[in-house]
Structure formats: structure tokens, C-alpha cells
Design an enzyme around this catalytic site. Structure first.
Site, PDB file in Angstrom:
ATOM      1  N   TYR A  88      18.770  -4.672  41.692  1.00 41.53           N
ATOM      2  CA  TYR A  88      17.397  -4.372  41.288  1.00 41.53           C
ATOM      3  C   TYR A  88      17.415  -3.358  40.141  1.00 41.53           C
ATOM      4  O   TYR A  88      17.801  -2.202  40.317  1.00 41.53           O
ATOM      5  CB  TYR A  88      16.582  -3.813  42.455  1.00 41.53           C
TER       6      TYR A  88
ATOM      7  N   GLY B  85       2.886 -11.203  47.161  1.00 36.57           N
ATOM      8  CA  GLY B  85       1.559 -10.640  46.933  1.00 36.57           C
ATOM      9  C   GLY B  85       0.426 -11.642  46.895  1.00 36.57           C
ATOM     10  O   GLY B  85      -0.750 -11.253  46.899  1.00 36.57           O
TER      11      GLY B  85
END
Length: 327
Positions: free
Chosen positions: A56, A204
Site C-alpha cells: 500500500y 464504499g
């Protein structure tokens, strides 16, 4: 905050975690100061499981977590992962690489040990037994406490678990991503492995905050995922609206309803967010109890395979577009 004990371990964690990936790009603009404040608020709320990975931000995410936990290390359960090479350019599960990767993660995190260490993806060119054997050596050396796998097959899970107890399996799992229910979930339940659900809100989408494609920032990798594109997007908004109706009757948000659904199905969700507002909303989902009738109703409006568009793009496209949004 409710807690649970991880599989094949004595590791007690919060019943919901926090995914940190979005704090290092991928989903639009980021702000390190805001992200650290959000991590601190998570600890205040009793959220102890903080999920990161060396890939990440090519190490940025681990460094960010290390800064956030300075002076607070004992309050958190650190989960991180290895296997992906920089910029998602490949996968390496060779034992020598495992030992190199963990030392680099420890340095970035600023800690002497990692609570939960995952193989992020199984290397198709290295037997999983060899990789997990090297991971087991890290447990013996005190650098890692417990082991996990991510997106592994049922066969690989069994082979890995025969070498060293696997505590957790992490997969994408939500109302819209349920492919693992047929074979993988029965395997982890049989072996006493805890199931960690990443993207429990379908990146989301199920939150209801996204109403049109233009809501996604230009540097948001979700623009390249099929279920966020074209006609798929509008049809999936209609599905969210049906979930929202049930949530309103339950006096909760769509996110809370969807997270409660994952927990009712035995998973420990790790929704990601950069903002305290959504963190607090997600944390409250541990108090949403769903009745059998409510679970049946949720299933009726959002059955398996109802979502329009796949959850992934192929690896090469992902690497190319992730580089594009992070440049």
C-alpha cells in the site's frame, strides 16, 4: 466495542477493524495528518485491529501506521502483508523473500513484532508449504505472533494449515461479493480459522454515498472496476436504494446494515476510511443486531450474484491504472 478471539490463537481483537489502504492513495486524495487523526480515533473507540500491507503506497502505509502508533503500540493489533512486489509488478513467496520482507515491514512500522502476518497472495511458482514454513520461522524468532492468508484457495488453505496453524483468512466479502461461500468459507470454519472481510461495503458503493460515476475523483482506481462503470453503476445504485429502505426501518445506515450482515455471517469486517465521520458510523455497526427475518429480507433484495459488474479488473490493468491514479 465488542471483541472476539482470532482463530487458533489467544489474540483478542475488536469485532470490527480498520482497513488503511485508502490512506495511501487508490481512492482519491489523501492527507497523512487526517489519516493519523482517524487512526487515533479508532483506538479511542476500541478498534484495535489495524490492517495494512507493504504494497500500500509502496511502504507509505506502514510508515504512516508506525507514526500513528508511536507511544501507542500496545493499544493496537497490527496486521500487515507481504508478497506483492513494488507497483504490483509481481508476487514473491520465496522463503528468502519472506525474511527480507518482514524485516523491512518491521522497520517501517517501527515495532519489534507484528501481531498478524499475511501472505497477501499465494505465489503460483512457490509451494505454499515453503512460504508458510518461512513464515513459521518468523513466529519462532518472535518477529510475528500469528499467521494469515489472503485470497487463498481452499486447497492452499489446507496445505498451509498443515505446516503451521493459520489464524485468519482475508477475502473480499460483502452483500455483493460472496463467491467464497460455496467452498472457502466451509473450509475455514472447519479448520477454526477466523474470516476477515475486506471491502465489506464493496469499496464504499453500499454506503449509498456514491450516486453517479462523477462522484469518483479522477485519481480513484474504482473508475476502472466494472461494477462502477456505465450501466452497471446506475443499476447498482438501485440495489443500494433497496438496502437503504431496510436500513431506514432499522434506524441505521446502509453501511451499518451491510456490516452487521457480514458479522452475522461470521466475518470480522475491516472497512476502510480516511475520515472520522465514517469511522464512527462503521464502529456503531457492532451494536446492530439482525433478526432471522431481517436476514431473510436482506437476502431477498440483495441475493447472491445480484450485483452488476465484477469486483476486479485483471492484474495488468489494475497495476497500470493504480500507477496512473497515484502518479
Amino acid at each position: 466495542m465488542k471483541t472476539r478471539t482470532m482463530g487458533n490463537s489467544d489474540l483478542v481483537v475488536s469485532s470490527i477493524g480498520l482497513g488503511l489502504m485508502g490512506m495511501s492513495g487508490s481512492y482519491g486524495q489523501t492527507d497523512d495528518e487526517q489519516s493519523i487523526t482517524t487512526i487515533h480515533r479508532a483506538l479511542e473507540l476500541g478498534i484495535t485491529l489495524l490492517d495494512t500491507a507493504d504494497i500500500y503506497g509502496n511502504g507509505h502505509n506502514e510508515e504512516l501506521l508506525g507514526k500513528a502508533l508511536k507511544g501507542r503500540r500496545t493499544q493496537a493489533i497490527i496486521a500487515t502483508k507481504f508478497a506483492f512486489l513494488p507497483n504490483f509488478s509481481g508476487i514473491n513467496g520465496h522463503p528468502d523473500y519472506v525474511k527480507k520482507a518482514v524485516d523491512e515491514s518491521l522497520r517501517r512500522l517501527g515495532t519489534e513484532y507484528i501481531d498478524l502476518y499475511y501472505q497477501h497472495r499465494v505465489d503460483p511458482n512457490v509451494p505454499v508449504e515453503e512460504t508458510v514454513g518461512a513464515m513459521a520461522d518468523l513466529v519462532q524468532a518472535g518477529k510475528v505472533r500469528y499467521l494469515g492468508l489472503s485470497e487463498a484457495s481452499s486447497s492452499d488453505i489446507r496445505r498451509a494449515h498443515a505446516v503451521h496453524p493459520i489464524s485468519v483468512l482475508q477475502t473480499e466479502y460483502s452483500l455483493w461479493s460472496r463467491e467464497i461461500e460455496d467452498e472457502i468459507l466451509p473450509t475455514v470454519r472447519e479448520l477454526g480459522i477466523t474470516h476477515i472481510a475486506y471491502s465489506p461495503l464493496s469499496r464504499g458503493f453500499i454506503s449509498g454515498e456514491l450516486r453517479k460515476f462523477e462522484d469518483l475523483e479522477d485519481n480513484d482506481v474504482r473508475r476502472y472496476i466494472p461494477r462502477f462503470q456505465g450501466e452497471n453503476f446506475s443499476k447498482n445504485v438501485e440495489l443500494v436504494d433497496k438496502i437503504k429502505e431496510i436500513a431506514e426501518e432499522k434506524n441505521c445506515t446502509p453501511s451499518q446494515l451491510a456490516l452487521a450482515w457480514t458479522m452475522a455471517n461470521g466475518a470480522l469486517p475491516i472497512p476502510g476510511t480516511k475520515r472520522i465521520k465514517y469511522l464512527e458510523e462503521n464502529a456503531a455497526s457492532v451494536h446492530v443486531e439482525l433478526t432471522p427475518d431481517e436476514l431473510i429480507r436482506i437476502e431477498s433484495v440483495s441475493p447472491k450474484n445480484v450485483v452488476h459488474g465484477g469486483r476486479l479488473i485483471d492484474g495488468e490493468s489494475y497495476r497500470r491504472n493504480l500507477k496512473k491514479v497515484n502518479d
